[in-house]
Scaffold this active site. Structure first.
Site, mmCIF file in Angstrom:
data_model
loop_
_atom_site.group_PDB
_atom_site.id
_atom_site.type_symbol
_atom_site.label_atom_id
_atom_site.label_comp_id
_atom_site.label_asym_id
_atom_site.label_seq_id
_atom_site.Cartn_x
_atom_site.Cartn_y
_atom_site.Cartn_z
ATOM 1 N N GLU A 36 3.969 -3.289 -6.351
ATOM 2 C CA GLU A 36 4.427 -1.900 -6.265
ATOM 3 C C GLU A 36 3.177 -1.098 -5.951
ATOM 4 O O GLU A 36 2.287 -0.954 -6.796
ATOM 5 C CB GLU A 36 5.028 -1.466 -7.602
ATOM 6 N N HIS A 48 6.509 -3.337 -2.427
ATOM 7 C CA HIS A 48 7.481 -2.288 -2.746
ATOM 8 C C HIS A 48 6.743 -0.987 -3.075
ATOM 9 O O HIS A 48 5.512 -0.945 -3.042
ATOM 10 C CB HIS A 48 8.317 -2.696 -3.963
ATOM 11 N N HIS A 85 13.199 -2.780 0.546
ATOM 12 C CA HIS A 85 13.938 -1.553 0.249
ATOM 13 C C HIS A 85 13.518 -0.558 1.328
ATOM 14 O O HIS A 85 12.342 -0.198 1.409
ATOM 15 C CB HIS A 85 13.594 -1.036 -1.155
ATOM 16 N N GLU A 133 11.071 2.327 0.848
ATOM 17 C CA GLU A 133 9.741 2.073 0.270
ATOM 18 C C GLU A 133 8.866 1.637 1.437
ATOM 19 O O GLU A 133 8.864 0.480 1.846
ATOM 20 C CB GLU A 133 9.853 1.019 -0.835
#
Ligand SMILES: *[C@@H]1O[C@H](CO)[C@@H](O)[C@H](O)[C@H]1NC(C)=O
Ligand SMILES: *[C@@H]1O[C@H](CO)[C@@H](O)[C@H](O)[C@H]1NC(C)=O
Ligand SMILES: *[C@@H]1O[C@H](CO)[C@@H](O)[C@H](O)[C@H]1NC(C)=O
Ligand SMILES: *[C@@H]1O[C@H](CO)[C@@H](O)[C@H](O)[C@H]1NC(C)=O
Ligand SMILES: [Zn+2]
Length: 436
Positions: free
Chosen positions: A295, A204, A93, A96
């Site tokens: 994440e 991410h 992404h 990110e």
């Protein structure tokens, strides 16, 4: 080390200045590096460390930017039997962005450690070949705004979410075709066919949690109490915990904004929120590579002055996670004549994978397992089904999984059923001969 070489060419009055750099540790600062700067950095690391670094491209983005992968290891150019292949992917992404800087700093750290003969780096690069793709979505990065939560730059140049564009084992279209997929996704699918990757993580931002497969479900037996569990759930939970427990604060599971808290800083992907076409399910189901989605910060695009602390928070966990590639057992399957048996199924009793794990073209297999007793079944055409049980110890401490080769026995011709097409054809011809 920088060597400055002056040379005067005969018959010419010009002085040539050649700067040769050998084994240099290229310095890396804490700030965001644009795609061109990142490319320059990777080219310099590659050029300065020919003994351990190998830079290659897996393809191009929609806008034509190279998708660079840096491989590090004592044999970085090609696979070595017994040395597992690891990968980290970041910036899928485009907005990110912490992961891409983390992978550059991890590169810097490993190379510096290796050049300084530091055991923690030498041992990783001795036992593992690692591949870093710092940006899977360079076009999205170019569009990204510096918002913590907004999505500008998340998608690729065609406006597609790359983490929804992979073939999905549970969605209606159960095929693994590349047709109609985005350039960046096709590049990764092709990459996964070039090597048998064993362990991977996809970095991410926007939360602080290690999330593991499955991300999707079709309501079958995998769906247990709101989670979609793989047959290797024990291994996935362990892998996710290795990351969260070695991270400065992930294991505390504190929520980002209005998100739910995560117990131990880990979650099953589907339990958090179901998604189809994700990369981690694809890795696991189609490429027999266990992948975890990391994440790494609540803020997707934090201010650059946060980068040093984000690196410190994640450094130990990035290194510890890589070492987990040495869980379980590895080795080769050899056929009745002692030659490598490619595409042989190596199955573990009690773990019914959607697609059985197979040996690669060199007859090699890798199977990540927690310590315990396991029964393995090896299936290969023309050979007896082999079943063996043995104890699997904990490999990461010694930087090696247990090595175990499976030796197959050919099915004896006498016991083979006489039903081959050749036999039938021979009989038919013989009968025709009699009639004629
Ligand atoms: C990486 O370095 C090697 C050795 O110097 C060189 O041959 C190769 O072309 C470099 N790769 C890239 C992508 O520049
Ligand atoms: C590297 O470190 C190891 C152990 O830490 C040591 O045995 C070896 O001599 C060192 N090599 C060099 C070239 O300094
Ligand atoms: C790494 O491998 C090299 C050669 O393969 C060997 O000389 C060295 O001792 C190894 N170092 C460690 C720390 O395992
Ligand atoms: C594993 O198997 C061995 C040999 O059969 C046995 O001695 C041992 O107790 C088993 N260990 C566990 C944890 O089941
Ligand atoms: Zn994301």
């Amino acid at each position: 080390m920088t060597i400055i070489v002056f040379s005067r060419r005969l018959g010419m009055s010009r002085l040539f200045l050649i700067i040769v750099t050998v084994g240099v540790v290229v310095t890396l600062d804490f700030r965001y590096h644009g795609n061109k700067e990142m490319e320059h950095y990777l080219l310099r690391v590659n050029a300065s460390n020919p003994d351990i670094a190998h830079l290659y491209s897996i393809g191009r983005s929609v806008a034509g930017q190279e998708l660079w992968v840096l491989a590090l290891g004592q044999s970085s150019r090609r696979h070595t039997v017994g040395i597992p292949e690891f990968k980290y992917v970041a910036n899928m992404h485009g907005n990110e962005v912490v992961g891409r800087e983390l992978l550059l700093h991890l590169t810097d750290d490993l190379v510096r450690g290796y050049r300084g003969n530091k055991t923690w780096s030498v041992r990783i690069l001795n036992s593992t070949r690692v591949h870093f793709l710092p940006t899977m979505n360079p076009d999205g990065f170019d569009q990204a705004d510096t918002s913590c939560y907004l999505g500008q730059g998340r998608f690729n140049r065609n406006g597609v979410d790359l983490n929804r564009n992979f073939p999905d084992a549970f969605a209606e279209r159960r095929n693994s075709e590349e047709a109609g997929r985005e350039a960046e996704v096709r590049a990764v699918m092709g990459w996964l066919r070039t090597e048998t990757f064993v362990l991977s993580a996809n970095l991410h931002g926007g939360a602080l949690v290690a999330s593991y497969a499955y991300d999707n479900s079709d309501g079958g037996g995998e769906l247990v109490g709101g989670a979609s569990l793989t047959p290797d759930d024990d291994v996935f939970v362990h892998l996710a915990k290795v990351y969260s427990h070695n991270h400065a604060n992930m294991r505390q599971g504190e929520p980002c904004g209005d998100q739910p808290p995560f117990r131990d800083g880990i979650t099953n992907g589907y339990r958090w929120y179901p998604l189809a076409g994700g990369m981690q399910d694809y890795n696991y189901v189609w490429a027999q590579c266990l992948e975890v989605t990391l994440e790494v910060s609540c803020c997707k695009f934090p201010p650059a002055d946060r980068l040093p602390v984000l690196w410190t928070d994640n450094r130990k966990s990035l290194l510890a996670f890589m070492r987990q590639i040495h869980l379980g057992v590895k080795g080769r399957v050899l056929d009745g004549s002692g030659a490598a048996a490619p595409n042989a199924a190596v199955e573990v009793t009690g773990r019914h994978n959607i697609r059985p794990f197979k040996t690669d073209k060199r007859g090699e297999y890798y199977r990540l397992l927690l310590p315990g007793n396991y029964t393995f079944t090896v299936t290969f055409p023309g050979h007896e089904i082999l079943t063996e049980s043995f104890w699997v110890p904990y490999g990461p401490d010694g930087y090696s999984a247990l090595t175990h080769d499976f030796l197959l026995r050919r099915i004896e011709p006498s016991s083979a059923r006489p039903s081959s097409p050749g036999w039938a054809l021979g009989l038919t011809l013989a009968l025709l001969g009699t009639v004629g």
